[in-house]
Scaffold this motif. Structure first.
Motif, PDB file in Angstrom:
ATOM      1  N   LYS A 177       0.089  -7.102   0.299  1.00  0.00           N
ATOM      2  CA  LYS A 177       0.725  -6.010  -0.431  1.00  0.00           C
ATOM      3  C   LYS A 177       1.266  -4.975   0.557  1.00  0.00           C
ATOM      4  N   LEU A 178       2.258  -4.229   0.125  1.00  0.00           N
ATOM      5  CA  LEU A 178       2.863  -3.211   0.982  1.00  0.00           C
ATOM      6  C   LEU A 178       1.821  -2.211   1.473  1.00  0.00           C
ATOM      7  N   SER A 179       0.904  -1.804   0.611  1.00  0.00           N
ATOM      8  CA  SER A 179      -0.127  -0.839   1.000  1.00  0.00           C
ATOM      9  C   SER A 179      -1.064  -1.395   2.062  1.00  0.00           C
ATOM     10  N   GLN A 180      -1.115  -2.710   2.208  1.00  0.00           N
ATOM     11  CA  GLN A 180      -1.948  -3.354   3.216  1.00  0.00           C
ATOM     12  C   GLN A 180      -1.155  -3.728   4.459  1.00  0.00           C
ATOM     13  N   PHE A 181       0.138  -3.468   4.446  1.00  0.00           N
ATOM     14  CA  PHE A 181       1.033  -3.981   5.478  1.00  0.00           C
ATOM     15  C   PHE A 181       0.625  -3.594   6.879  1.00  0.00           C
ATOM     16  N   VAL A 199       5.664   3.687   2.363  1.00  0.00           N
ATOM     17  CA  VAL A 199       4.212   3.494   2.363  1.00  0.00           C
ATOM     18  C   VAL A 199       3.552   4.461   3.339  1.00  0.00           C
ATOM     19  N   LYS A 200       4.247   4.829   4.402  1.00  0.00           N
ATOM     20  CA  LYS A 200       3.685   5.795   5.350  1.00  0.00           C
ATOM     21  C   LYS A 200       3.648   7.200   4.759  1.00  0.00           C
ATOM     22  N   SER A 201       4.690   7.561   4.000  1.00  0.00           N
ATOM     23  CA  SER A 201       4.783   8.930   3.492  1.00  0.00           C
ATOM     24  C   SER A 201       4.238   9.107   2.078  1.00  0.00           C
ATOM     25  N   ASN A 202       4.116   8.021   1.322  1.00  0.00           N
ATOM     26  CA  ASN A 202       3.728   8.144  -0.082  1.00  0.00           C
ATOM     27  C   ASN A 202       2.832   6.973  -0.494  1.00  0.00           C
ATOM     28  N   LYS A 203       1.773   6.732   0.269  1.00  0.00           N
ATOM     29  CA  LYS A 203       0.919   5.568   0.058  1.00  0.00           C
ATOM     30  C   LYS A 203       0.253   5.575  -1.325  1.00  0.00           C
ATOM     31  N   ASP A 204      -0.141   6.742  -1.818  1.00  0.00           N
ATOM     32  CA  ASP A 204      -0.800   6.806  -3.128  1.00  0.00           C
ATOM     33  C   ASP A 204       0.115   6.293  -4.236  1.00  0.00           C
ATOM     34  N   PHE A 205       1.393   6.658  -4.181  1.00  0.00           N
ATOM     35  CA  PHE A 205       2.354   6.180  -5.184  1.00  0.00           C
ATOM     36  C   PHE A 205       2.516   4.669  -5.074  1.00  0.00           C
ATOM     37  N   ILE A 206       2.621   4.159  -3.851  1.00  0.00           N
ATOM     38  CA  ILE A 206       2.765   2.715  -3.636  1.00  0.00           C
ATOM     39  C   ILE A 206       1.558   1.983  -4.216  1.00  0.00           C
TER      40      ILE A 206
END
Length: 179
Positions: free
Chosen positions: A145-149, A57-64
């Protein structure tokens, strides 16, 4: 909670989720009634994401975010399809095939799917290998959600970056002097 109220005991997992939603709603109402704000609520509700997913999520947040949105869309579609239908007439599952992708991205989908209670499997041979997911009755969007973690959720909204709650943070919100 987006789940139907199945308190009649049809499914323990639904009942548990519904109860969790009721607790969160009760806590929200209690905090508002007491005039509290900025009270952390994620401690017991946040999923325990793997270190791999936290790094992704830190390196590829858009994909997540793209994957989370697709999961949420499909879960919503499944729930709408079964809205108002009885147990015997419901749609059992919804399948979705992602486009072919590299092994690392497939791994993200497989790991993330577990938190949504979505079945997943890789199909086809390289270079056409892709992930097929299966949305079922117990599939649900996690509370965080992971993106909100890394975003701190609080009663009354979302603010700032996540940090461990400090006792002083909580005490500043509550008057501890006796009445």
């Amino acid at each position: 909670c987006a789940l139907p109220d199945l308190s009649s005991g049809i499914n323990a997992e639904y009942g548990q989720c519904v109860e969790q939603c009721r607790v969160e709603e009760r806590n929200q109402n209690l905090a508002e009634g007491l005039g509290l704000s900025n009270v952390p609520i994620d401690g017991m509700l946040a999923p325990t994401y793997s270190e791999y997913l936290k790094q992704e999520v830190k390196s590829n947040k858009d994909f997540i975010i793209e994957i989370e949105e697709k999961f949420a869309e499909l879960i919503s579609k499944y729930k709408r399809r079964n809205e108002g239908t009885d147990f015997l007439n419901r749609v059992n599952y919804v399948h979705f095939d992602f486009k072919p992708m590299k092994k690392e991205k497939r791994r993200v989908i497989h790991e993330l799917a577990e938190f949504y209670k979505i079945g997943s499997m890789s199909v086809d041979d390289e270079p056409l290998r892709n992930v097929q997911i299966k949305i079922q009755y117990n599939s649900a969007v996690p509370s965080v959600k992971l993106s909100q973690f890394f975003t701190k959720r609080v009663l009354g909204g979302v603010t700032g970056m996540m940090k461990p709650p400090q006792k002083s943070d909580l005490r500043s919100e509550v008057n501890l002097t006796p009445l």
